[in-house]
Design a protein around this motif. Sequence first.
Motif, PDB file in Angstrom:
ATOM      1  N   ARG A  45      42.372  43.464  51.520  1.00 59.19           N
ATOM      2  CA  ARG A  45      41.181  44.238  51.158  1.00 59.19           C
ATOM      3  C   ARG A  45      40.574  43.781  49.846  1.00 59.19           C
ATOM      4  O   ARG A  45      39.358  43.720  49.706  1.00 59.19           O
ATOM      5  CB  ARG A  45      41.532  45.724  51.081  1.00 59.19           C
ATOM      6  CG  ARG A  45      41.905  46.348  52.425  1.00 59.19           C
ATOM      7  CD  ARG A  45      42.437  47.742  52.259  1.00 59.19           C
ATOM      8  NE  ARG A  45      43.681  47.748  51.476  1.00 59.19           N
ATOM      9  CZ  ARG A  45      44.377  48.847  51.188  1.00 59.19           C
ATOM     10  NH1 ARG A  45      43.925  50.031  51.572  1.00 59.19           N
ATOM     11  NH2 ARG A  45      45.499  48.762  50.495  1.00 59.19           N
ATOM     12  N   THR A  46      41.418  43.450  48.872  1.00 60.05           N
ATOM     13  CA  THR A  46      40.893  42.972  47.589  1.00 60.05           C
ATOM     14  C   THR A  46      40.230  41.611  47.787  1.00 60.05           C
ATOM     15  O   THR A  46      40.855  40.694  48.331  1.00 60.05           O
ATOM     16  CB  THR A  46      42.034  42.839  46.563  1.00 60.05           C
ATOM     17  OG1 THR A  46      42.682  44.107  46.410  1.00 60.05           O
ATOM     18  CG2 THR A  46      41.493  42.384  45.216  1.00 60.05           C
ATOM     19  N   PRO A  47      38.964  41.468  47.379  1.00 58.57           N
ATOM     20  CA  PRO A  47      38.272  40.187  47.580  1.00 58.57           C
ATOM     21  C   PRO A  47      38.870  39.085  46.707  1.00 58.57           C
ATOM     22  O   PRO A  47      38.698  39.096  45.483  1.00 58.57           O
ATOM     23  CB  PRO A  47      36.819  40.503  47.181  1.00 58.57           C
ATOM     24  CG  PRO A  47      36.902  41.713  46.310  1.00 58.57           C
ATOM     25  CD  PRO A  47      38.094  42.497  46.768  1.00 58.57           C
ATOM     26  N   ARG A  48      39.575  38.158  47.312  1.00 56.55           N
ATOM     27  CA  ARG A  48      40.164  37.039  46.566  1.00 56.55           C
ATOM     28  C   ARG A  48      40.214  35.761  47.403  1.00 56.55           C
ATOM     29  O   ARG A  48      41.022  34.864  47.139  1.00 56.55           O
ATOM     30  CB  ARG A  48      41.568  37.392  46.056  1.00 56.55           C
ATOM     31  CG  ARG A  48      42.502  37.953  47.110  1.00 56.55           C
ATOM     32  CD  ARG A  48      43.808  38.386  46.528  1.00 56.55           C
ATOM     33  NE  ARG A  48      44.664  38.971  47.548  1.00 56.55           N
ATOM     34  CZ  ARG A  48      45.981  38.776  47.611  1.00 56.55           C
ATOM     35  NH1 ARG A  48      46.578  38.020  46.719  1.00 56.55           N
ATOM     36  NH2 ARG A  48      46.699  39.361  48.546  1.00 56.55           N
ATOM     37  N   GLY A  49      39.381  35.692  48.437  1.00 53.84           N
ATOM     38  CA  GLY A  49      39.260  34.457  49.208  1.00 53.84           C
ATOM     39  C   GLY A  49      40.213  34.334  50.367  1.00 53.84           C
ATOM     40  O   GLY A  49      40.325  33.246  50.953  1.00 53.84           O
ATOM     41  N   LEU A  50      40.911  35.411  50.733  1.00 56.26           N
ATOM     42  CA  LEU A  50      41.843  35.346  51.861  1.00 56.26           C
ATOM     43  C   LEU A  50      41.094  35.515  53.177  1.00 56.26           C
ATOM     44  O   LEU A  50      40.328  36.465  53.344  1.00 56.26           O
ATOM     45  CB  LEU A  50      42.915  36.434  51.750  1.00 56.26           C
ATOM     46  CG  LEU A  50      44.153  36.114  50.912  1.00 56.26           C
ATOM     47  CD1 LEU A  50      45.136  37.283  50.974  1.00 56.26           C
ATOM     48  CD2 LEU A  50      44.825  34.845  51.384  1.00 56.26           C
TER      49      LEU A  50
END
Length: 254
Positions: A77-82
């Motif tokens: 959920r956290t936007p980090r490029g996954l």
Amino acid sequence: MLKHPTIDKLQALKLSGMAKGLQEQTRLPEIESLAFEERLGLLVDREHTERQNRLLSGRLRRAKLRQQASPENIDLRTPRGLDKSLINKLLTCQWIDDHQNIVLTGPTGVGKTYLACALATQAARHGCSVLYYRLPRLLEELAIARADGRYVKVLAQLAKTEVVVLDDWGMHAFTDTNRRDLLEFFDDRHNKKSTLVTSQLDVEHWYDNLGDPTLADAILDRLVHNAHRITLRGESLRKQKSLSKAEKDLTEIA
């Protein structure tokens, strides 16, 4: 009267799962409504589950993962490029069956080690042997092994391990011996086993980081060309957690 001796015999035969299952069945009045084959099937299932859990515990204990990381708790959920679809694909462990690698890069604190350990845990669940090393520690261990005559043995153990996690690639300058050790390591594993590498350095900088053009070409050819590359972005998750905790503490004080 026969139940206790039967449980003792099951334990003596090292069928602890069936013994526990039989004990549980004796405490369930409704179990009598099941046919013998159904009850036996439940006991066999319990024994199988017990053995699989023991095997998994052993694989994880030998892996010595840096973090206890669950694949189910990977933060998508956290936007980090996954890429969710890629992570789900990797969790099938087909990359291991195909003898491919994974390269995880990104700044400190974005969750590279956790993700690597979660994928390694999934590999252990898949039945694979796993080993975790910080790369500087592995290079140190190989140097010690060379000095005391265990070098070939240590390389052989690494070569047969199905998934090796190398954390913190590029944190220190490589010596010529380090480069040759890495070439031996990746040459043994190329198209045979899988390696998962994490680094704060972008892959484009690895060539210069390795220092020797000829050996760098050989090492990276065996590591990167058949690798799934994941680049994590964003602020440090540890920093975010610290800020959230500080805000919570201030709220409680107020």
